[in-house]
Every structure is written in C-alpha cells, then in structure tokens.
Scaffold this motif. Structure first.
Motif, short mmCIF file in Angstrom:
data_model
loop_
_atom_site.label_atom_id
_atom_site.label_comp_id
_atom_site.label_asym_id
_atom_site.label_seq_id
_atom_site.Cartn_x
_atom_site.Cartn_y
_atom_site.Cartn_z
N GLN A 236 -26.66 25.66 12.05
CA GLN A 236 -27.93 26.52 12.27
C GLN A 236 -27.69 26.87 13.77
OE1 GLN A 236 -31.47 24.51 11.57
NE2 GLN A 236 -31.84 25.56 9.47
N PHE B 178 -32.72 23.48 16.93
CA PHE B 178 -32.35 23.65 15.54
C PHE B 178 -32.14 22.47 14.72
CE2 PHE B 178 -31.09 27.08 18.24
CZ PHE B 178 -31.15 28.37 17.41
N ASN C 46 -24.46 29.11 14.12
CA ASN C 46 -24.67 30.41 13.71
C ASN C 46 -25.49 31.33 14.77
OD1 ASN C 46 -23.22 29.87 11.45
ND2 ASN C 46 -25.25 29.63 10.15
N TYR C 47 -26.39 30.78 15.35
CA TYR C 47 -27.35 31.36 16.17
C TYR C 47 -26.31 31.64 17.64
CZ TYR C 47 -30.85 31.94 19.87
OH TYR C 47 -31.68 32.55 20.86
#
Length: 158
Positions: free
Chosen positions: A128, A123, A131-132
C-alpha cells in the motif's frame, strides 16, 4: 507530544530564505514548495542542479522539524508517538525497532509538521505504501539513507 512552537510561530526553514526574490510559504506542502522554488530559480526538472537542491531542501526540512541529533531518546519517542506508536518505547533501540514496522510516506510526515494538522497516514502494508508513494510523493533516496531518524522509516520501493 508534538512541539508546535515552530508551527505556531510560522517559522521557516532557512533553506527557503536564501534564494533572492523567493518568498517561502511555510504552510505549503514540501513538493509544492520545492516546485515553486525550482520554477523561480529556473532549475530544469531532474537536472543535476534540480536533484542537488531537492535533496538539500528535503534534508533541511526534515532536520528543521525533527532535528539531526539522533542520540536523544526524547526525539525518538516524539517521532514514535507522531506516527502512532503509543506509548513510545523506553529506549532508542526499541524506538528504532518499532519504527521499522511502520509504513509511512516520508513526505507526508514532513508535510504534517509543516501544516500543523494531523498525523501522517499509516499504511497497513508495504505494498500500500509503495503504490501510494510511487504515484505521488517520493523522498530523495540519498537524503533518506543518511543515518538518523529518517533511515528507520525508509522503505526501498522496488
């Protein structure tokens, strides 16, 4: 230089084989395999027993693929290359420092080894990765905090 001997031989971490009547699938993703085992053993999700075995499964699986001896430069360099740091730094200290700047999902890292396919997604930012990870695959915090390889990749997801 990924050591594919375990992948090619279909080796299975002994954690999975110690449960009577459970047939492990070494190619299944780690969360999927643990859920299957938990159902087999009738562990109530998020119970103390479930959490204990989840931490043990994840730790055991990471050590099966990456080892637990964090004093070997070759292991650190292998991990660096596997997450896209190439060439790998020439010392453990430099490997650790380089890994601190990498945003990788720890479950995906192990799953790539289990499957023998590709590299884990890297990422661009902490956000990012956060969130993932929060929506998909979290690694047991207690297991990740232990000294060694995985600690360098651990990110606190607030």
């Amino acid at each position: 230089m990924l050591d594919t001997r375990r992948i090619q031989s279909g080796s299975t971490n002994s954690f999975w084989t110690r449960f009577s009547g459970f047939t492990p699938n070494s190619k299944a993703g780690l969360p999927t395999e643990f859920k299957r085992l938990a159902r087999h053993m009738c562990w109530v999700p998020n119970s103390d027993e479930w959490r204990k075995y989840r931490e043990e499964a994840y730790t055991s699986e990471f050590e099966f693929w990456y080892g637990s001896d964090s004093t070997k430069l070759e292991r650190w360099q292998q991990l660096c290359e596997e997450v896209g740091i190439s060439p790998a730094p020439p010392s453990i200290t430099k490997c650790r420092k380089a890994l601190r700047g990498v945003h990788i999902n720890l479950v995906d890292l192990v799953n790539c080894r289990r499957s023998g396919f590709g590299r884990p997604r890297r990422f661009q930012s902490y956000q990012q990765l956060r969130n993932y990870t929060l929506n998909r695959r979290t690694y047991p915090k207690e297991a990740a905090k232990k000294e060694g390889f995985i600690k360098e990749l651990l990110r606190v997801l607030l």
